[in-house]
Design a protein around this motif. Structure first.
Motif, mmCIF file in Angstrom:
data_model
loop_
_atom_site.group_PDB
_atom_site.id
_atom_site.type_symbol
_atom_site.label_atom_id
_atom_site.label_comp_id
_atom_site.label_asym_id
_atom_site.label_seq_id
_atom_site.Cartn_x
_atom_site.Cartn_y
_atom_site.Cartn_z
ATOM 1 N N ALA A 212 4.383 -4.781 -5.873
ATOM 2 C CA ALA A 212 4.358 -3.332 -5.690
ATOM 3 C C ALA A 212 4.817 -2.633 -6.964
ATOM 4 C CB ALA A 212 5.243 -2.935 -4.511
ATOM 5 N N ALA A 213 5.891 -3.138 -7.580
ATOM 6 C CA ALA A 213 6.397 -2.533 -8.813
ATOM 7 C C ALA A 213 5.395 -2.713 -9.959
ATOM 8 C CB ALA A 213 7.737 -3.148 -9.182
ATOM 9 N N LEU A 214 4.829 -3.918 -10.082
ATOM 10 C CA LEU A 214 3.873 -4.186 -11.158
ATOM 11 C C LEU A 214 2.632 -3.312 -11.030
ATOM 12 C CD1 LEU A 214 2.825 -5.986 -13.530
ATOM 13 C CD2 LEU A 214 1.930 -7.533 -11.786
ATOM 14 N N ASP A 215 2.046 -3.281 -9.844
ATOM 15 C CA ASP A 215 0.817 -2.515 -9.649
ATOM 16 C C ASP A 215 1.082 -1.012 -9.726
ATOM 17 O OD1 ASP A 215 -0.472 -4.923 -9.323
ATOM 18 O OD2 ASP A 215 -0.421 -4.867 -7.146
ATOM 19 N N ALA A 216 2.243 -0.588 -9.219
ATOM 20 C CA ALA A 216 2.590 0.822 -9.300
ATOM 21 C C ALA A 216 2.807 1.250 -10.746
ATOM 22 C CB ALA A 216 3.843 1.100 -8.470
ATOM 23 N N THR B 200 0.824 -1.204 0.000
ATOM 24 C CA THR B 200 0.000 0.000 0.000
ATOM 25 C C THR B 200 0.863 1.262 0.000
ATOM 26 O OG1 THR B 200 -1.773 -1.158 1.179
ATOM 27 C CG2 THR B 200 -1.816 1.247 1.231
ATOM 28 N N ALA B 201 1.955 1.252 0.777
ATOM 29 C CA ALA B 201 2.832 2.423 0.826
ATOM 30 C C ALA B 201 3.438 2.713 -0.542
ATOM 31 C CB ALA B 201 3.933 2.205 1.860
ATOM 32 N N TYR B 202 3.859 1.667 -1.239
ATOM 33 C CA TYR B 202 4.429 1.867 -2.568
ATOM 34 C C TYR B 202 3.370 2.356 -3.550
ATOM 35 C CZ TYR B 202 9.156 0.121 -1.832
ATOM 36 O OH TYR B 202 10.460 0.003 -1.434
ATOM 37 N N LEU B 203 2.167 1.814 -3.471
ATOM 38 C CA LEU B 203 1.132 2.232 -4.408
ATOM 39 C C LEU B 203 0.654 3.656 -4.149
ATOM 40 C CD1 LEU B 203 1.229 -0.688 -5.355
ATOM 41 C CD2 LEU B 203 -1.267 -0.688 -5.378
ATOM 42 N N SER B 204 0.893 4.183 -2.961
ATOM 43 C CA SER B 204 0.528 5.571 -2.696
ATOM 44 C C SER B 204 1.480 6.540 -3.395
ATOM 45 C CB SER B 204 0.520 5.839 -1.188
ATOM 46 O OG SER B 204 1.823 5.769 -0.649
ATOM 47 N N HIS B 205 2.630 6.031 -3.841
ATOM 48 C CA HIS B 205 3.588 6.832 -4.615
ATOM 49 C C HIS B 205 4.070 5.979 -5.785
ATOM 50 C CE1 HIS B 205 3.950 10.143 -1.724
ATOM 51 N NE2 HIS B 205 3.824 9.215 -0.794
ATOM 52 N N PRO B 206 3.216 5.777 -6.785
ATOM 53 C CA PRO B 206 3.550 4.807 -7.841
ATOM 54 C C PRO B 206 4.810 5.153 -8.630
ATOM 55 C CG PRO B 206 1.535 6.021 -8.368
ATOM 56 C CD PRO B 206 1.860 6.311 -6.958
#
Length: 266
Positions: free
Chosen positions: A163-167, A105-111
């Motif tokens: 995280a990388a894929l979704d971001a 979630t933290a990574y997706l908040s800053h894609p």
């Protein structure tokens, strides 16, 4: 030759910038995250940071050895945000699941920052603390050291890979992201059963699931596999006639999966 980084205590004594702000590593990282959000990775330059902070770009090199060093600090900051306030509560499956979802979630908040940093290893304090926490959960649960390292490796890499894929999906221009999502409801939904029988029968389900992240499902599968491994270890180690006990509390499937993923990072 890399530039010398000035110790934090000496930096704090320096004069404020023209706008009255006192520079710090934290302020620079926060500003870099904003620039990444607004302009993408191409917009993160020393010159643009200097303009945003109202300082000469060369001043940044008192805090970081270069832009790559700043990139590592950004990744470390994301991990720190993810782990802020986390405490082990048990069972071990729930603790690992909470850590994984927090990082994702933290990574997706800053894609844009996630795409830039998910594959990097910073060796900084927050990253080290997160790695220590994961290994401690596994060792406390009873995993032998080689198995704890094996599960840790799979857990961390799976979490950061998703995280990388979704971001990367979230970082796409909105029109491109919508086109990708619509593909499941258009092209895939219209495939004839005569030529693509399996895709045709799965099309309604694919249209629903493929626009969300598979990370919660993959995480549950990983934790289930780890639990089986731990149970097998206890069975082998238990004296003859003694049932293999377990760490307190349920299985990964007992923990509901929140909707976290591409198109829905919250």
């Amino acid at each position: 030759m890399p530039k010398r980084v000035v110790h934090e205590e000496r930096r704090r004594r320096r004069r404020p910038t023209k706008s009255g702000r006192v520079l710090s590593e934290t302020l620079i990282v926060e500003t870099a995250l904003r620039l990444l959000r607004e302009h993408g990775s191409a917009g993160l330059t020393a010159r643009r940071l200097g303009l945003a902070l109202d300082c000469d770009p060369s001043t940044l090199y008192r805090y970081f050895r270069g832009m790559d060093d700043l990139t590592l600090a950004i990744g470390d900051a994301l991990i720190g945000r993810a782990m802020h306030g986390w405490r082990p509560a048990g069972p071990w499956q729930g603790d690992l699941r909470a850590i994984g979802l927090r990082i994702h979630t933290a990574y997706l908040s800053h894609p844009q920052a996630a795409v830039l940093t998910a594959s990097r290893v910073s060796g900084r304090d927050r990253e080290l603390a997160a790695d220590e926490a994961v290994l401690d959960v596994l060792r406390t649960a009873g995993f032998p050291l080689p198995e704890a390292v094996r599960v840790y490796h799979a857990f961390i890499d799976t979490t950061l890979a998703f995280a990388a894929l979704d971001a990367a999906s979230l970082a796409l221009p909105s029109a491109a992201r919508r086109a990708d999502e619509d593909m499941w409801r258009s092209t895939y939904a219209r495939l004839p059963a005569a030529t693509h029988p399996r895709l045709a029968e799965a099309a309604p389900l694919l249209a629903t699931r493929m626009v969300t992240s598979a990370y919660p499902t993959a995480l549950d599968m990983l934790l289930t596999s780890a639990e089986h491994s731990l149970t097998a270890h206890r069975t082998r180690s238990a004296p003859s006639g003694t049932p293999a006990g377990g760490a307190a509390g349920g299985t990964p499937g007992d923990i509901p999966s929140p909707a976290v993923g591409r198109g829905n990072p919250d």
